[in-house]
Design an enzyme around this catalytic site. Structure first.
Site: not given
Length: 177
Positions: A3, A137
């Site tokens: 990432k 989340d």
């Protein structure tokens, strides 16, 4: 999975938050502005965004989450490759699995949807009530089923509760029950 933070994203986000703060000043006096402190909301949004842009914070979250769920047989956390992780790059195990909301694929692979649902809820309650550290989340894109385990991914946004907060939530749950 590697990432990588997009170049210039910090500056873009800082500019956007600044523009939103200017826009709030232009709102007419009779509006949502009176009911909600929009500047406070924007400051919290900026604080959370800054945390999410620091991949060392996410790496620490992954490690803490893995440690707190080590004894939970049906929960998995991606392996973190800390030696390759920096503020702007996060390297961790790729998690394929099945999205937790892909009912057809889960059933085709022999999973019991009720069992998955119960274990998901049990683990999330454990995160909030026992650990005071929870995935903030938990949408279907961040929860996968692989090898009979619930795998939590993308831990850039995590919630924390004090001992007092956990006690109050626990009492509320008991009261409802």
């Amino acid at each position: 999975v590697i990432k990588v933070q997009r170049k210039g994203i910090y500056e873009i986000m800082a500019r956007d938050i600044g523009l939103m703060k200017k826009a709030v000043k232009l709102l007419p006096p009779v509006s949502i502005k009176e009911a909600v402190d929009l500047n406070l909301v924007l400051e919290e949004l900026w604080r959370v965004t800054q945390e999410e842009m620091n991949f060392l914070t996410e790496a620490a979250n992954i490690s803490e989450f893995a440690k707190k769920n080590k004894g939970v047989a049906f929960v998995k956390t991606p392996i973190l490759y800390r030696e390759y992780t920096t503020t702007h790059v996060l390297v961790m195990e790729y998690i394929d699995g099945i999205a937790i909301n892909d009912k057809d694929k889960l059933l085709q692979n022999g999973y019991d949807l009720n069992e998955i649902g119960s274990k998901f809820v049990d683990n999330f309650i454990k995160q909030v009530i026992e650990d005071g550290f929870f995935h903030a989340d938990p949408h279907p894109g961040n929860v996968r089923i692989r090898g009979g385990k619930i795998v939590w991914i993308d831990m850039g946004m995590m919630g924390r509760l004090t001992e007092r907060d956990r006690e109050l939530i626990s009492q509320a749950v008991e009261g409802v029950a």
